[in-house]
Design a protein around this motif. Structure first.
Motif, PDB file in Angstrom:
ATOM      1  N   HIS A  11      -7.011   6.629  33.663  1.00  0.00           N
ATOM      2  CA  HIS A  11      -6.103   5.492  33.523  1.00  0.00           C
ATOM      3  C   HIS A  11      -4.677   5.977  33.277  1.00  0.00           C
ATOM      4  O   HIS A  11      -4.454   7.028  32.672  1.00  0.00           O
ATOM      5  N   ARG A  12      -3.725   5.178  33.691  1.00  0.00           N
ATOM      6  CA  ARG A  12      -2.322   5.562  33.549  1.00  0.00           C
ATOM      7  C   ARG A  12      -1.866   5.578  32.092  1.00  0.00           C
ATOM      8  O   ARG A  12      -1.193   6.523  31.654  1.00  0.00           O
ATOM      9  N   VAL A  13      -2.221   4.543  31.343  1.00  0.00           N
ATOM     10  CA  VAL A  13      -1.642   4.405  30.009  1.00  0.00           C
ATOM     11  C   VAL A  13      -2.665   4.158  28.916  1.00  0.00           C
ATOM     12  O   VAL A  13      -2.347   4.293  27.727  1.00  0.00           O
ATOM     13  N   ASP A  14      -3.889   3.802  29.263  1.00  0.00           N
ATOM     14  CA  ASP A  14      -4.868   3.369  28.269  1.00  0.00           C
ATOM     15  C   ASP A  14      -6.050   4.318  28.277  1.00  0.00           C
ATOM     16  O   ASP A  14      -6.621   4.609  29.328  1.00  0.00           O
ATOM     17  N   ALA A  60     -10.646   0.162  29.153  1.00  0.00           N
ATOM     18  CA  ALA A  60      -9.765   0.477  30.276  1.00  0.00           C
ATOM     19  C   ALA A  60     -10.514   1.152  31.421  1.00  0.00           C
ATOM     20  O   ALA A  60     -10.048   1.117  32.565  1.00  0.00           O
ATOM     21  N   THR A  61     -11.671   1.731  31.158  1.00  0.00           N
ATOM     22  CA  THR A  61     -12.416   2.385  32.232  1.00  0.00           C
ATOM     23  C   THR A  61     -12.922   1.390  33.270  1.00  0.00           C
ATOM     24  O   THR A  61     -13.189   1.763  34.408  1.00  0.00           O
ATOM     25  N   TYR A  62     -13.055   0.112  32.884  1.00  0.00           N
ATOM     26  CA  TYR A  62     -13.500  -0.895  33.834  1.00  0.00           C
ATOM     27  C   TYR A  62     -12.402  -1.272  34.822  1.00  0.00           C
ATOM     28  O   TYR A  62     -12.680  -1.975  35.802  1.00  0.00           O
ATOM     29  N   GLU A  63     -11.181  -0.844  34.576  1.00  0.00           N
ATOM     30  CA  GLU A  63     -10.070  -1.125  35.479  1.00  0.00           C
ATOM     31  C   GLU A  63      -9.895  -0.041  36.534  1.00  0.00           C
ATOM     32  O   GLU A  63      -9.006  -0.145  37.380  1.00  0.00           O
ATOM     33  N   LEU A  64     -10.716   0.995  36.500  1.00  0.00           N
ATOM     34  CA  LEU A  64     -10.572   2.120  37.420  1.00  0.00           C
ATOM     35  C   LEU A  64     -11.505   1.917  38.618  1.00  0.00           C
ATOM     36  O   LEU A  64     -12.713   1.781  38.448  1.00  0.00           O
ATOM     37  N   TRP A  65     -10.940   1.898  39.808  1.00  0.00           N
ATOM     38  CA  TRP A  65     -11.766   1.801  41.012  1.00  0.00           C
ATOM     39  C   TRP A  65     -10.994   2.322  42.216  1.00  0.00           C
ATOM     40  O   TRP A  65      -9.771   2.289  42.263  1.00  0.00           O
ATOM     41  N   LEU A  84     -22.004   4.394  26.580  1.00  0.00           N
ATOM     42  CA  LEU A  84     -20.727   4.023  25.976  1.00  0.00           C
ATOM     43  C   LEU A  84     -20.406   5.045  24.900  1.00  0.00           C
ATOM     44  O   LEU A  84     -21.158   5.199  23.935  1.00  0.00           O
ATOM     45  N   LEU A  85     -19.268   5.759  25.062  1.00  0.00           N
ATOM     46  CA  LEU A  85     -18.964   6.918  24.233  1.00  0.00           C
ATOM     47  C   LEU A  85     -17.579   6.800  23.599  1.00  0.00           C
ATOM     48  O   LEU A  85     -16.694   7.626  23.835  1.00  0.00           O
ATOM     49  N   PRO A  86     -17.339   5.795  22.779  1.00  0.00           N
ATOM     50  CA  PRO A  86     -16.017   5.669  22.149  1.00  0.00           C
ATOM     51  C   PRO A  86     -15.825   6.708  21.050  1.00  0.00           C
ATOM     52  O   PRO A  86     -16.779   7.107  20.366  1.00  0.00           O
ATOM     53  N   ALA A  87     -14.592   7.135  20.870  1.00  0.00           N
ATOM     54  CA  ALA A  87     -14.231   8.085  19.813  1.00  0.00           C
ATOM     55  C   ALA A  87     -12.879   7.682  19.233  1.00  0.00           C
ATOM     56  O   ALA A  87     -12.092   6.963  19.861  1.00  0.00           O
ATOM     57  N   ALA A  88     -12.599   8.153  18.021  1.00  0.00           N
ATOM     58  CA  ALA A  88     -11.354   7.790  17.350  1.00  0.00           C
ATOM     59  C   ALA A  88     -10.135   8.299  18.113  1.00  0.00           C
ATOM     60  O   ALA A  88      -9.063   7.682  18.081  1.00  0.00           O
ATOM     61  N   SER A  89     -10.279   9.413  18.818  1.00  0.00           N
ATOM     62  CA  SER A  89      -9.143   9.978  19.540  1.00  0.00           C
ATOM     63  C   SER A  89      -8.712   9.114  20.716  1.00  0.00           C
ATOM     64  O   SER A  89      -7.599   9.272  21.231  1.00  0.00           O
ATOM     65  N   ASP A  90      -9.552   8.166  21.155  1.00  0.00           N
ATOM     66  CA  ASP A  90      -9.197   7.333  22.295  1.00  0.00           C
ATOM     67  C   ASP A  90      -8.037   6.393  21.973  1.00  0.00           C
ATOM     68  O   ASP A  90      -7.291   5.993  22.876  1.00  0.00           O
ATOM     69  N   ARG A  91      -7.879   6.045  20.715  1.00  0.00           N
ATOM     70  CA  ARG A  91      -6.859   5.075  20.365  1.00  0.00           C
ATOM     71  C   ARG A  91      -5.447   5.634  20.492  1.00  0.00           C
ATOM     72  O   ARG A  91      -4.497   4.875  20.652  1.00  0.00           O
ATOM     73  N   GLU A 108      -5.321  11.380  22.492  1.00  0.00           N
ATOM     74  CA  GLU A 108      -5.116  12.776  22.138  1.00  0.00           C
ATOM     75  C   GLU A 108      -5.644  13.677  23.234  1.00  0.00           C
ATOM     76  O   GLU A 108      -6.573  13.341  23.956  1.00  0.00           O
ATOM     77  N   GLU A 109      -5.055  14.873  23.341  1.00  0.00           N
ATOM     78  CA  GLU A 109      -5.501  15.827  24.352  1.00  0.00           C
ATOM     79  C   GLU A 109      -6.925  16.287  24.092  1.00  0.00           C
ATOM     80  O   GLU A 109      -7.664  16.590  25.013  1.00  0.00           O
ATOM     81  N   GLY A 110      -7.339  16.322  22.860  1.00  0.00           N
ATOM     82  CA  GLY A 110      -8.695  16.767  22.556  1.00  0.00           C
ATOM     83  C   GLY A 110      -9.763  15.793  22.974  1.00  0.00           C
ATOM     84  O   GLY A 110     -10.945  16.075  22.867  1.00  0.00           O
ATOM     85  N   SER A 111      -9.337  14.589  23.438  1.00  0.00           N
ATOM     86  CA  SER A 111     -10.331  13.601  23.846  1.00  0.00           C
ATOM     87  C   SER A 111     -11.026  13.981  25.135  1.00  0.00           C
ATOM     88  O   SER A 111     -11.967  13.318  25.540  1.00  0.00           O
ATOM     89  N   ALA A 112     -10.574  15.058  25.813  1.00  0.00           N
ATOM     90  CA  ALA A 112     -11.188  15.473  27.064  1.00  0.00           C
ATOM     91  C   ALA A 112     -12.414  16.353  26.849  1.00  0.00           C
ATOM     92  O   ALA A 112     -12.985  16.855  27.806  1.00  0.00           O
ATOM     93  N   ARG A 113     -12.843  16.550  25.613  1.00  0.00           N
ATOM     94  CA  ARG A 113     -14.026  17.386  25.368  1.00  0.00           C
ATOM     95  C   ARG A 113     -15.278  16.673  25.861  1.00  0.00           C
ATOM     96  O   ARG A 113     -15.321  15.456  26.014  1.00  0.00           O
ATOM     97  N   ARG A 114     -16.337  17.436  26.112  1.00  0.00           N
ATOM     98  CA  ARG A 114     -17.580  16.874  26.612  1.00  0.00           C
ATOM     99  C   ARG A 114     -18.244  16.014  25.544  1.00  0.00           C
ATOM    100  O   ARG A 114     -18.342  16.415  24.389  1.00  0.00           O
ATOM    101  N   ARG A 115     -18.721  14.859  25.945  1.00  0.00           N
ATOM    102  CA  ARG A 115     -19.297  13.915  24.996  1.00  0.00           C
ATOM    103  C   ARG A 115     -20.762  13.599  25.273  1.00  0.00           C
ATOM    104  O   ARG A 115     -21.475  13.174  24.367  1.00  0.00           O
ATOM    105  N   PHE A 116     -21.214  13.763  26.508  1.00  0.00           N
ATOM    106  CA  PHE A 116     -22.564  13.315  26.853  1.00  0.00           C
ATOM    107  C   PHE A 116     -23.148  14.239  27.907  1.00  0.00           C
ATOM    108  O   PHE A 116     -22.425  14.815  28.734  1.00  0.00           O
ATOM    109  N   MET A 117     -24.464  14.371  27.865  1.00  0.00           N
ATOM    110  CA  MET A 117     -25.181  15.194  28.837  1.00  0.00           C
ATOM    111  C   MET A 117     -26.478  14.485  29.198  1.00  0.00           C
ATOM    112  O   MET A 117     -27.186  13.957  28.332  1.00  0.00           O
ATOM    113  N   LEU A 118     -26.813  14.476  30.490  1.00  0.00           N
ATOM    114  CA  LEU A 118     -28.079  13.918  30.976  1.00  0.00           C
ATOM    115  C   LEU A 118     -28.705  14.929  31.917  1.00  0.00           C
ATOM    116  O   LEU A 118     -28.046  15.430  32.832  1.00  0.00           O
TER     117      LEU A 118
END
Length: 841
Positions: free
Chosen positions: A176-179, A184-189, A455-462, A465-475
């Motif tokens: 997303h550009r700003v969010d 905001a992920t639902y606005e990406l297509w 759904l993987l929300p974290a405090a850094s999303d608000r 932060e650059e650290g929000s790009a860390r891996r959060r989920f694995m399947l």
């Protein structure tokens, strides 16, 4: 060459110019970019992902011209229609097509062309499209097309494409550009335009040369394969029967996902296939010794099958020749064959466990906020969907520490949420067998779509932060799905079961009937298109008996295809439709003119409009929306109630002035009347409630609907199953049938009635309250137990009534049985009477 300015610019202008010159000098040569708003597109060519295997091709422009000229039209092989649509949604998404190539085509110098439109919220610097062929990446491009269609092309390295099926995939990473929030992920297509996406070959490239390569027939710009049956004379119903059977066998041999059959007077082209009946002028001599001849495509003319004659026997001979090609096992790369299996839907059986890798899922980790993946499952057509058991999804994977409250895994089945599992541990977790129960009642016969979201929300999303790009989920792909023992019986009426391949199982010893009351060109084309799609779902030809009367014959399953005004009211009532209501909502569209050929050509060749792409409308759906009608007038009973208030008050006043002191007998009579009335009302309410449990409610048809599909059982005989396809007029029926057979729509049909808005592909379904279960396999106690359990689970009110009646019957029978048992002792003190002593002696 340095240029000395005549005037000294402002200091800040100098710095900006200097910075711009440094950026231009350090950057690589600019790539030619072009966007499609109106008119023909201009092509952006990208270099190979592997320079070592780069071959000569169109040169990449060094600069972007002010007004670059349009690129010349190139021969193109569009991709077939997909059951998942053409939208890359969310932070990570992908699409995959199985594409068949002949040996000659696989040796050609081919390029991959992609046309797309992106949401304005997608930031180009961190969003990319990656193209792969048979698992090998061939190029990557930034996503930057928020206001127009962008066309990009990639070279395909030599020897990467093989004869047979190849897997061509497009994956998107979007940010997303700003969010950075989860919402905001639902606005990406990014929407893929099928009219500008496919394989591009050099001019003069070879095409399909024989019947063995029918899977290489190119679809049109909508992903649909046109099958045009060119008639030189006016054939009878027996000939039409064989021609529809031939079209089914051609579609099966070609492995088409969607085909549009059209009866025409002249050949078309260049997409699809022409079937010329009776040969063209001067061809009869050359075809005298063979039932058919195949002619490759030439220029703007499509490939052609020419039949030697138009008699039923000659067409049956052609059917046998085409059927031979259907019996061969498909060829291709391992990735291509896997893509083909996934496109058809992986079938499952009773008491079976499959890993998610069998459905095409691969182990992956994810660094975003909303993880998405999905797969298609094909259930048996005689599967009974009810709550007698569940399918278990055992997930293996893990999630990172630091996720906020609300982190969870959600499983959607056919677009509806069915289960969720919280990711509750603050320090993260590795799970191996996270069991998720999916009730069998939420599945349907035929194709089902399973979507897994995390759904993987974290405090850094608000704060992004650059650290929000860390891996959060694995399947992991070793996650599995376990299917219990399934009840096997056809549930009638059920459009999912019958249209999904179970029509021939209703009465396996009888030919189903295809009734076309008004056999004009448009209606016959719609009937043939629907028959072909039903055979593709069943994966075998369906031998229809064609007729134009006796729709309510009741001796064999019947499919009726006709405009609404050509149907008898009893036919509509038999499938729980109100003929007066249908006539009312379609009154203004019954005489609508057909869509002209120029209109269809523009829609196919010039790409879809930006509005249709933004709204993700199926490319094969194009009808003008119906004008909204005024609301229905107030029913007479409600109007009388509304207007009678003053009259009731006036009568009450008169009764008050004339009333006298009631006598005792009058009071007793009034009390008896009230008790009798209360009892009668209670009995009527009970009967109405019991009837409501099985009564089919009247369906309120949306005036915007352009096609109605209904199914019913006149007389409750399964052999008389009736299915009706109807529309306002013949032209709308033909266009709506094509829209309905779009894989992403066809696979969602279920219930007893379905309505379709053929402008945007909106489908509404209405379930049946009263169904009949017909065993489709050998009778067994175990299967009968499951069928009965499934019936009770879908009729809980009747189940309670049966239990209540059984309890009362048990109590009454027990009381009657114990009434005459034992001996009555008249002496309370316990001393036996004389009569008792004599009886003992």
């Amino acid at each position: 060459m340095p240029v000395t300015p005549r005037r000294c610019p402002a200091p800040h202008s100098v710095s900006l110019l200097t910075l711009a010159s440094l950026v231009v000098a350090a950057a690589p040569p600019a790539e030619a970019q072009s966007f499609l708003g109106r008119g023909a597109p201009r092509v952006l060519s990208l270099p190979d992902a592997q320079p070592a295997v780069r071959r000569p091709g169109p040169a990449v422009a060094e600069t972007v011209p002010a007004a670059p000229p349009p690129a010349p039209a190139l021969p193109q092989r569009p991709f077939p229609a997909l059951s998942t649509g053409l939208r890359l949604a969310g932070e990570e998404s992908s699409l995959q097509w199985p594409v068949y190539l002949t040996e000659t085509q696989a040796r050609e110098r081919l390029r991959l062309r992609i046309g797309y439109l992106a949401a304005i919220s997608v930031v180009p610097d961190a969003s990319f499209l990656t193209a792969t062929v048979n698992g090998v990446a061939i190029g990557r491009s930034e996503i930057k097309a928020p206001g127009a269609i962008r066309i990009i092309e990639f070279d395909i390295p030599a020897d990467l494409l093989k004869p047979g099926y190849n897997a061509v995939a497009v994956a998107g990473i979007q940010r997303h550009r700003v969010d950075c929030s989860l919402d905001a992920t639902y606005e990406l297509w990014t929407q893929i335009d099928p009219a500008w996406t496919g394989l591009v070959a050099p001019p003069g490239a070879a095409g399909v040369a024989s019947l063995r390569d029918l899977p290489a027939i190119a679809p049109d710009g909508r992903g649909v394969v046109p099958i045009r049956i060119v008639l030189r004379s006016r054939p009878g119903f027996a000939t039409f029967e064989r021609l529809i059977g031939l079209a089914q066998r051609v579609a099966l041999a070609g492995g088409f996902t969607q085909a549009a059959v059209e009866f025409a007077a002249e050949p078309g082209g260049p997409a699809g296939l022409d079937i010329v009946v009776g040969g063209s002028d001067g061809d009869s001599t050359g075809l005298a010794r063979q039932p058919l001849a195949f002619e490759p495509a030439q220029g703007e003319r499509a490939a052609r099958i020419t039949l030697a004659g138009d008699t039923p026997a000659e067409i049956e001979a052609a059917q046998r020749i085409v059927s031979v090609t259907t019996m061969r096992d498909p060829l291709g790369t391992p990735q291509g064959l896997n893509a083909l299996a996934q496109a058809r839907g992986v079938p499952v059986r009773s008491s079976e466990t499959l890993s998610l890798g069998a459905f095409g899922l691969q182990s992956r980790d994810f660094a975003g906020r909303l993880f998405r993946t999905g797969f298609d499952v094909t259930m048996p057509t005689d599967f009974v969907p009810a709550d007698y058991d569940k399918i278990t999804l055992d997930l293996a994977g893990g999630y990172a520490a630091g996720l906020e409250v609300g982190a969870q895994i959600i499983v959607d089945l056919n677009g509806r949420n069915v289960a969720s599992v919280p990711l509750a541990r603050a320090d993260g977790d590795i799970f191996r067998d996270a069991a998720i129960a999916l009730p069998l009642s939420r599945w349907r016969p035929g194709r089902n779509r399973v979507e897994i979201r995390a759904l993987l929300p974290a405090a850094s999303d608000r704060v992004c932060e650059e650290g929000s790009a860390r891996r959060r989920f694995m399947l992991l792909e070793r996650s599995s799905m376990t299917v219990p023992r399934l009840a096997q019986a056809l549930r009638l009426p059920d459009l999912a079961a019958t249209l999904g391949g179970g029509l021939s199982k209703v009465a396996s010893d009888r030919r189903p009937r295809l009734v076309v009351p008004t056999p004009d060109r448009e209606t016959m084309s719609a009937a043939a298109t629907l028959a072909v799609q039903m055979s593709l779902s069943a994966e075998k030809p369906i031998d229809f008996e064609l007729a134009n009367d006796r729709a309510l014959d009741g001796r064999t399953p019947t499919v009726v295809v006709a405009p609404a005004r050509a149907l008898e009211p009893d036919v509509l009532r038999a499938v729980s439709l109100n003929p007066d209501r249908i006539r009312q909502i379609w009154e203004g569209r019954a005489a609508t003119a057909s869509l002209g050929e120029p209109t269809r050509r523009v829609a196919v060749m010039d790409g879809a409009s930006l509005d249709r792409l933004r709204n993700d409308r199926p490319p094969a759906c194009a009808l003008p929306a119906a004008a909204p009608r005024s609301a229905n007038p107030i029913p007479s009973r409600e109007r009388l109630d509304a207007l009678g208030t003053d009259d009731r008050d006036l009568v009450a006043d008169w009764n008050g002035t004339l009333s006298t002191q009631p006598r005792l007998a009058d009071r007793a009579t009034a009390f008896t009347a009230r008790v009798t009335a209360a009892a009668r009302e209670s009995w009527t309410a009970t009967v109405n409630w019991a009837q409501d449990q099985v009564r089919e409610p009247e369906i309120e048809i949306n005036p915007q609907a352009s096609l109605i599909v209904g199914q019913g059982l006149p007389g409750r005989d399964p052999n008389g199953l009736l299915t009706v396809f109807t529309a306002p007029n013949a032209a709308s029926l033909q266009a709506s049938a094509l829209c309905l057979t779009t894989p992403s729509i066809w696979n969602r049909i279920e219930g007893r009635v379905a309505t379709l808005d053929s402008d945007d592909g909106t489908l509404a379904v209405y379930d049946a309250k009263q169904v009949r279960l017909v065993e489709s396999g050998p009778a067994s106690i175990g299967n009968l137990r499951l069928v009965v359990a499934g019936w009770f689970s879908t009729n809980p009110s009747l189940f309670v009534l049966i239990l209540f009646a059984a309890a009362i019957s048990l109590g009454l029978s027990t009381s009657a049985m114990l009434r005459d048992l034992g001996r009555a002792h008249g002496n309370p003190g316990g001393t036996p009477r004389a009569d008792d002593r004599r009886e003992d002696l």
